[in-house]
Design a protein around this motif. Structure first.
Motif, PDB file in Angstrom:
ATOM      1  N   LEU A 157     -44.743  47.484  48.454  1.00 14.58           N
ATOM      2  CA  LEU A 157     -43.863  47.045  49.475  1.00 14.58           C
ATOM      3  C   LEU A 157     -44.470  46.430  50.906  1.00 14.58           C
ATOM      4  CD1 LEU A 157     -41.290  49.877  49.149  1.00 14.58           C
ATOM      5  CD2 LEU A 157     -41.250  47.619  48.173  1.00 14.58           C
ATOM      6  N   GLU A 158     -43.709  45.809  51.484  1.00 14.09           N
ATOM      7  CA  GLU A 158     -44.289  45.165  52.806  1.00 14.09           C
ATOM      8  C   GLU A 158     -43.364  45.764  53.856  1.00 14.09           C
ATOM      9  OE1 GLU A 158     -45.531  41.040  53.077  1.00 14.09           O
ATOM     10  OE2 GLU A 158     -44.866  40.992  55.145  1.00 14.09           O
ATOM     11  N   PHE A 159     -44.235  46.084  54.979  1.00 17.45           N
ATOM     12  CA  PHE A 159     -43.557  46.573  56.097  1.00 17.45           C
ATOM     13  C   PHE A 159     -43.963  45.974  57.536  1.00 17.45           C
ATOM     14  CE2 PHE A 159     -43.554  49.901  52.907  1.00 17.45           C
ATOM     15  CZ  PHE A 159     -42.000  50.327  53.067  1.00 17.45           C
ATOM     16  N   GLY A 160     -43.236  45.858  58.395  1.00 23.42           N
ATOM     17  CA  GLY A 160     -43.401  45.291  59.735  1.00 23.42           C
ATOM     18  C   GLY A 160     -43.468  46.329  60.837  1.00 23.42           C
ATOM     19  N   LEU A 161     -44.352  46.098  61.779  1.00 29.00           N
ATOM     20  CA  LEU A 161     -44.442  47.181  62.715  1.00 29.00           C
ATOM     21  C   LEU A 161     -44.483  46.322  64.152  1.00 29.00           C
ATOM     22  CD1 LEU A 161     -44.380  50.161  63.890  1.00 29.00           C
ATOM     23  CD2 LEU A 161     -47.048  49.808  63.824  1.00 29.00           C
ATOM     24  N   LYS A 162     -43.491  46.438  64.843  1.00 25.12           N
ATOM     25  CA  LYS A 162     -43.552  45.873  66.113  1.00 25.12           C
ATOM     26  C   LYS A 162     -43.648  46.704  67.416  1.00 25.12           C
ATOM     27  CE  LYS A 162     -41.184  41.584  65.019  1.00 25.12           C
ATOM     28  NZ  LYS A 162     -42.159  40.389  65.542  1.00 25.12           N
ATOM     29  N   ILE A 163     -44.663  46.523  68.226  1.00 23.19           N
ATOM     30  CA  ILE A 163     -44.723  47.454  69.376  1.00 23.19           C
ATOM     31  C   ILE A 163     -44.592  46.876  70.428  1.00 23.19           C
ATOM     32  CG2 ILE A 163     -46.331  49.120  70.453  1.00 23.19           C
ATOM     33  CD1 ILE A 163     -48.043  49.326  67.780  1.00 23.19           C
ATOM     34  N   PHE A 164     -43.590  47.423  71.413  1.00 19.05           N
ATOM     35  CA  PHE A 164     -43.245  46.711  72.451  1.00 19.05           C
ATOM     36  C   PHE A 164     -43.575  47.669  73.811  1.00 19.05           C
ATOM     37  CE2 PHE A 164     -40.350  45.337  69.550  1.00 19.05           C
ATOM     38  CZ  PHE A 164     -40.165  43.757  69.505  1.00 19.05           C
ATOM     39  N   CYS A 165     -43.725  46.942  74.845  1.00 23.65           N
ATOM     40  CA  CYS A 165     -43.833  47.680  76.275  1.00 23.65           C
ATOM     41  C   CYS A 165     -43.067  46.946  77.259  1.00 23.65           C
ATOM     42  CB  CYS A 165     -45.357  47.779  76.569  1.00 23.65           C
ATOM     43  SG  CYS A 165     -45.899  45.925  77.155  1.00 23.65           S
ATOM     44  N   ASP A 166     -43.039  47.709  78.258  1.00 21.29           N
ATOM     45  CA  ASP A 166     -42.568  47.120  79.592  1.00 21.29           C
ATOM     46  C   ASP A 166     -43.722  46.446  80.589  1.00 21.29           C
ATOM     47  OD1 ASP A 166     -41.886  46.968  82.126  1.00 21.29           O
ATOM     48  OD2 ASP A 166     -40.244  48.496  82.188  1.00 21.29           O
ATOM     49  N   PRO A 167     -43.847  45.420  80.438  1.00 20.05           N
ATOM     50  CA  PRO A 167     -45.155  44.789  81.092  1.00 20.05           C
ATOM     51  C   PRO A 167     -45.472  45.143  82.461  1.00 20.05           C
ATOM     52  CG  PRO A 167     -43.330  43.089  80.687  1.00 20.05           C
ATOM     53  CD  PRO A 167     -43.009  44.436  80.046  1.00 20.05           C
ATOM     54  N   GLU A 168     -44.454  45.392  83.314  1.00 14.43           N
ATOM     55  CA  GLU A 168     -44.890  45.754  84.643  1.00 14.43           C
ATOM     56  C   GLU A 168     -45.034  47.319  84.569  1.00 14.43           C
ATOM     57  OE1 GLU A 168     -41.436  45.301  87.347  1.00 14.43           O
ATOM     58  OE2 GLU A 168     -41.403  43.261  86.787  1.00 14.43           O
ATOM     59  N   LYS A 169     -44.415  48.066  83.820  1.00 11.74           N
ATOM     60  CA  LYS A 169     -44.756  49.553  83.774  1.00 11.74           C
ATOM     61  C   LYS A 169     -46.434  49.792  83.238  1.00 11.74           C
ATOM     62  CE  LYS A 169     -42.764  53.813  82.328  1.00 11.74           C
ATOM     63  NZ  LYS A 169     -41.439  54.112  81.629  1.00 11.74           N
ATOM     64  N   ILE A 170     -46.551  49.018  82.076  1.00 11.74           N
ATOM     65  CA  ILE A 170     -47.951  49.139  81.407  1.00 11.74           C
ATOM     66  C   ILE A 170     -48.957  48.925  82.464  1.00 11.74           C
ATOM     67  CG2 ILE A 170     -48.229  47.058  80.243  1.00 11.74           C
ATOM     68  CD1 ILE A 170     -48.626  50.606  78.454  1.00 11.74           C
ATOM     69  N   THR A 171     -48.584  47.668  83.142  1.00  8.73           N
ATOM     70  CA  THR A 171     -49.578  46.976  84.047  1.00  8.73           C
ATOM     71  C   THR A 171     -49.966  48.022  85.180  1.00  8.73           C
ATOM     72  OG1 THR A 171     -49.108  44.768  83.544  1.00  8.73           O
ATOM     73  CG2 THR A 171     -50.168  44.995  85.854  1.00  8.73           C
ATOM     74  N   ALA A 172     -48.795  48.723  85.526  1.00  7.88           N
ATOM     75  CA  ALA A 172     -48.919  49.789  86.516  1.00  7.88           C
ATOM     76  C   ALA A 172     -49.907  50.900  86.368  1.00  7.88           C
ATOM     77  CB  ALA A 172     -47.474  50.066  87.155  1.00  7.88           C
ATOM     78  N   GLU A 173     -49.581  51.227  84.924  1.00  7.54           N
ATOM     79  CA  GLU A 173     -50.516  52.412  84.353  1.00  7.54           C
ATOM     80  C   GLU A 173     -51.802  52.071  84.263  1.00  7.54           C
ATOM     81  OE1 GLU A 173     -49.351  55.490  83.588  1.00  7.54           O
ATOM     82  OE2 GLU A 173     -47.079  55.048  84.213  1.00  7.54           O
ATOM     83  N   LEU A 174     -52.191  50.908  83.519  1.00  2.00           N
ATOM     84  CA  LEU A 174     -53.469  50.557  83.550  1.00  2.00           C
ATOM     85  C   LEU A 174     -54.195  50.412  84.646  1.00  2.00           C
ATOM     86  CD1 LEU A 174     -52.809  48.105  80.366  1.00  2.00           C
ATOM     87  CD2 LEU A 174     -54.017  50.083  80.209  1.00  2.00           C
TER      88      LEU A 174
END
Lengths: 251, 114
Positions: A113-130
């Protein structure tokens, strides 16, 4: 008129099952579905006007619906929307010429079987954290603070350099998440592909092909990864017909 | 996407659906060349390529700046060049009534160009 091909189906052992399955499904625009068989494989087709082959959203959804219905019970290779042949003779020739390769591909995806995994982020939040360097696993030796500028051009370079470093950090972060996912599946019989930074919010787009009985393991693994990565949002979908793991080029 | 195909999500389904809708709404980013819009269609195609090259040049330049191999004077001149390129690009986009989104052509399964 031409023949739209929906899928190539493994029909060897129970061809009568396929026949009865086709009775319950309609092709694009309500057309009748039929099969053209060669040895143990069948092409599922419908006869349509050429106007039906334009890639409009509704038609593409109808097309995918046929493949989805067929996949409930048969091993198949889904065809791309717009795969057409002018005549049954042409189709027969194609099946005969490509039989060995099609059969090999069908055997490869049998019970998978095939499965899809999409991973999202809040760009502003992730930028601040990084930027603050508090995301575990990311080497933050290179500061993203810029030197103070002494001209408008220098300031411009500094601004661009900051954007460049943030982009590099986000890419590096996506790579660490991919490494984590890959580690989960070490030892399992899976195939996977990853695309990084698909959009500003969709940082990873992954596809998996795995044995049917590994579906629950995948769901548990994704839930575990979600717990470990609270900055991200995971969405797992499937099962899908094996769209992405076989070479469907035909002669 | 029917909900029974979603095996796991974090309850952010509205936000994710909006994102998927945005990703699948590619009308603006399609290149449509017809006899009636040959001029603007061609401008869109050419500016897309120019913008892609400009961004690649910018990226490469930032790698060199980051690597510390450029002198202060070189950085000044680089900044001036990149700034002028960006301003000229803005002028051209305005002239042909194009936005950043117009230039980000959708390449189907490969995603957006930029």
């Amino acid at each position: 008129m031409a023949r739209m091909i929906y899928a190539l189906v493994s029909s060897g052992e129970h061809p009568e099952n396929l026949h009865s399955k086709l009775q319950g499904i309609q092709g694009i625009g309500g057309t009748e579905l039929t099969k053209v068989s060669y040895e143990s494989i069948s092409a599922i087709i419908s006869e349509n006007e050429k106007a039906d082959f334009t890639a409009e959203k509704e038609k593409v959804i109808e097309f995918a619906g046929v493949i989805e219905a067929l996949s409930q019970g048969f091993t198949l290779l889904p065809m791309r929307f717009g795969s057409i042949m002018d005549s049954i003779e042409e189709l027969n020739t194609m099946l005969e010429r490509n039989y060995a390769k099609i059969r090999q591909n069908l055997d490869f995806v049998e019970n998978k079987l095939e499965f899809g995994l999409k991973i999202f982020c809040d760009p502003e939040k992730i930028t601040a954290e990084l930027s603050s360097g508090i995301v575990a696993g990311i080497d933050h030796a290179e500061s993203i603070t810029s030197e103070s500028g002494n001209s408008v051009f220098r300031d411009y370079v500094n601004k661009k350099l900051r954007e460049h470093r943030i982009e590099e950090l986000r890419l590096k972060y996506a790579e660490t998440v991919i490494a984590e996912i890959t580690e989960y599946f070490t030892g399992m019989n899976t195939m996977h592909t990853f695309r990084k930074m698909v959009s500003e919010t969709n940082i990873i787009d992954a596809l998996f092909l795995l044995d049917k009985d590994q579906k629950d393991t995948l769901v548990v693994a994704v839930a575990e990864m979600q717990k470990r990565n609270p900055l991200l949002s995971f969405m797992l979908t499937g099962p899908w017909p094996p769209y992405n793991f076989v070479d469907k080029s035909i002669k | 996407m029917s909900e029974n195909k979603i095996l796991f999500n974090t309850g952010m389904i509205d936000g994710i659906s909006a994102e998927i809708e945005k990703l699948s709404n590619t009308e603006e980013s399609k290149l449509k060349l017809t006899p009636d819009n040959a001029d603007s269609g061609l401008a869109k195609l050419v500016l897309t390529l120019v913008e892609l090259i400009r961004k690649l040049v910018e990226k490469q330049a930032m790698r060199r700046v980051d690597g510390g191999s450029l002198t202060d004077d070189e950085i000044e001149r680089l900044g001036e060049t990149l700034m002028k390129l960006e301003m000229k690009m803005e002028e051209l986009k305005k002239h042909f009534n194009l936005t950043d989104r117009d230039l980000n052509i959708n390449l189907g399964p490969l995603g957006d160009l930029m």
